[in-house]
Structures are given as structure tokens and as C-alpha cells.
Design an enzyme around this catalytic site. Structure first.
Site, PDB file in Angstrom:
ATOM      1  N   SER A  33    -127.882 -30.684  34.332  1.00 54.46           N
ATOM      2  CA  SER A  33    -127.689 -29.570  33.384  1.00 54.46           C
ATOM      3  C   SER A  33    -128.000 -30.088  31.991  1.00 54.46           C
ATOM      4  O   SER A  33    -127.884 -31.300  31.741  1.00 54.46           O
ATOM      5  CB  SER A  33    -126.226 -29.107  33.429  1.00 54.46           C
ATOM      6  OG  SER A  33    -125.921 -28.269  32.332  1.00 54.46           O
ATOM      7  N   TYR A  93    -117.026 -31.751  32.894  1.00 52.31           N
ATOM      8  CA  TYR A  93    -118.274 -31.194  33.455  1.00 52.31           C
ATOM      9  C   TYR A  93    -119.479 -31.897  32.820  1.00 52.31           C
ATOM     10  O   TYR A  93    -120.393 -32.334  33.530  1.00 52.31           O
ATOM     11  CB  TYR A  93    -118.336 -29.679  33.217  1.00 52.31           C
ATOM     12  CG  TYR A  93    -119.611 -29.058  33.756  1.00 52.31           C
ATOM     13  CD1 TYR A  93    -119.798 -28.888  35.133  1.00 52.31           C
ATOM     14  CD2 TYR A  93    -120.634 -28.644  32.903  1.00 52.31           C
ATOM     15  CE1 TYR A  93    -120.975 -28.330  35.640  1.00 52.31           C
ATOM     16  CE2 TYR A  93    -121.804 -28.081  33.399  1.00 52.31           C
ATOM     17  CZ  TYR A  93    -121.967 -27.924  34.768  1.00 52.31           C
ATOM     18  OH  TYR A  93    -123.131 -27.378  35.277  1.00 52.31           O
TER      19      TYR A  93
END
Ligand code: NDP
Length: 254
Positions: free
Chosen positions: A149, A162
């Protein structure tokens, strides 16, 4: 299935294939001629996807697997080898995003993200590295495509764990490429910006939810199909071309 399709003859595994990027990617790889093994926990969704792929003339195998379970991942690899053949394309995609402030002490959420997004990614690499190397040794293309990501490079309050898991996936991919590239296994890391999927629907943190909702109103997000097209393109390149690090952003996202 036509032998002229770009991925004809390829044997693919897609983790997190029950929704979002994984589901769209599995469908796209099958459309382009690959046989696909579909892994995630929700078996009903995997079976529906597999039936759709078969109805369109493709080959698909649905396997309910929790990527946090090492034995289940290894068993799936054995079933895939027996039923589809030697895997030469792995889309290592399953992941969760559960932001929360560290002072809220949601340790179970931290553990789930690390166990799936980092250790789960490595369990999948461990289960499929041998067929990937074997496939490359036989002269065909062989791909390990890890879904990271842009969060790998970001700094966002309440998203620390995350972001750290995705930084790990990106750096892991670079290092695995150093090891597997000389064996002609292409290692790619794909880093998307905002993609409209179920991912954000699992969040409980109110501030994070408000931020995401506002981002959705302000810009046009990517779709799962946008990522599926990118992943299929990456896998369809000539064997000597490795799109090693791919950032895919909504045009308006900065
Ligand atoms: P989704 O929530 O739609 O998909 C996540 C997938 O992971 C589902 O198929 C889910 O299936 C699977 N999964 C979750 N937990 C497990 C588990 N324990 N074992 C096996 N599979 C599991 O989200 P996306 O499609 O958006 O996410 C795919 C990847 O893309 C993730 O790694 C995410 O971090 C990354 N990403 C997403 C972005 C976005 O904006 N959407 C942006 C950047 C990266 P099931 O619940 O059935 O197990």
C-alpha cells in the site's frame, strides 16, 4: 479457453479472493487464461466466484483458508499442486486494516494485522516458493506479486501498525527479489492508494472512518478492477521484464 490469451497455461493463486482486489484479480487472471486457486475464509463467496469463472470457460479451485494458519496454507498448497499443477503466479493479497490509537490498547487488532499482513504474507511465500522456482526453472514466467500500500511510506495518526505492516511487505518484496530474481522468479510489489473495497468497512475507529468518508467524497477512488488490470498486465509481460515496484494512485490523491 483460447491458447492465445496472455495468461494461457499459467497456474495462479490469489489470496483474499473473496472480495475487493483479490476477487477482481482472480476473475481477470481467469479471463486472460490462467487457472486460479481462490483462497480466503468465506467459502460461499469463493465458491460463487469459482462457479462464475467455470461458467465463463475458465478453471478455478475454491479453498477456504485462514492465512493465519500455517498448516491450512501448506495444505492448500498441496491441494492446488494436485488439482491444478505447478503454481507459477502468486498474488499475495489478503490483508486487513484496523486503525486505532495506541492508547486504546486494542492489542488483538494489532496482532491480527501483523499476523495476516506480514506473517500471513510470508506463510504464503513459504508455501509456494518451491513451485515458483520450479516453474521459472522450466523456462516459463513465474511471478510473486505482493500487495502492499502507499501506507508503506505514509504517516497517519492511528494507522501506525497498518502502515508498519505495509512497510514490511514492501521491504520484504525488495529483499525477496534480490534472492529470487537471479532464479528468474519475478517479484513485484504493488502499492495502491484508495481503492473502493470492503477494506475500510471493517474499521471501527470513528476518526479514521470520518477521514475515509471525506476522502471518498472529495476524489474519485480506484476500483478493484483498476488493480486487477495492473496485476494482470504485470504478470503478462515478457519473462525478462519485471515490473518490480508499482504505485497505483487515484489521479486526484496526493
Ligand atoms: P477487502 O477487505 O475487500 O479484501 C480483503 C481480503 O482478505 C478478503 O478476501 C478477505 O477474505 C481476506 N482475508 C481477511 N482476513 C483473512 C485471513 N485471516 N485469511 C485469509 N484471507 C483473509 O480489501 P481489499 O481488496 O482492499 O484488500 C486487499 C489488499 O489490498 C489488502 O492487503 C490491503 O491492505 C491492500 N490495499 C487496499 C487498499 C484499499 O484502499 N482498499 C489500498 C492499499 C492496499 P475473508 O474475509 O473471506 O477471509
Amino acid at each position: 479457453m483460447s491458447q492465445n490469451l496472455p495468461l494461457a497455461g499459467r497456474i495462479a493463486v490469489v489470496t483474499g479472493a473473496s472480495s475487493g482486489i483479490g476477487e477482481a484479480t482472480a476473475r481477470k487472471l481467469a479471463e486472460q487464461g490462467a487457472a486460479v486457486a481462490l483462497l480466503a475464509r468465506r467459502k460461499d463467496r469463493l465458491q460463487a466466484l469459482a462457479e462464475g469463472i467455470r461458467a465463463a470457460g475458465g478453471r478455478a479451485l475454491a479453498l477456504a483458508v485462514d492465512a493465519r494458519d500455517r498448516t491450512a496454507v501448506a495444505d492448500a498448497a498441496r491441494s492446488i499442486a494436485a488439482e491444478l499443477g505447478t503454481v507459477d503466479l502468486v498474488v499475495n493479497n489478503a490483508g486487513v486494516m484496523l486503525p486505532s490509537g495506541v492508547e486504546e490498547h486494542r492489542v488483538a487488532d494489532f496482532e491480527q494485522m501483523i499476523d495476516l499482513n506480514v506473517t500471513g504474507v510470508m506463510r504464503v511465500v513459504d508455501a509456494f516458493v518451491d513451485p515458483l522456482v520450479a516453474a521459472a526453472g522450466k523456462g516459463g514466467p513465474s511471478d510473486l506479486i505482493n500487495i502492499s500500500s502507499i501506507a508503506a511510506h505514509g504517516v497517519f495518526a492511528t494507522f501506525a501498525v497498518y502502515c508498519a505492516t505495509k512497510a514490511a511487505v514492501t521491504h520484504l518484496s525488495r529483499n525477496l527479489r534480490a534472492e529470487l530474481g537471479p532464479k528468474r522468479v519475478r517479484v513485484s510489489v504493488v502499492e495502491p492508494g484508495f481503492v473502493d473495497t470492503e477494506l475500510q468497512g471493517h474499521m471501527t475507529d470513528e476518526k479514521a472512518k470520518a477521514w475515509i468518508a471525506s476522502a471518498k467524497q472529495q476524489i474519485t477512488w480506484l476500483t478493484a478492477d483498476d488493480l486487477a488490470n495492473t496485476i494482470a498486465f504485470t504478470a503478462g509481460l515478457p519473462r525478462h521484464v519485471n515490473l518490480s515496484h508499482v504505485t497505483v494512485m487515484p489521479t486526484e490523491q496526493v
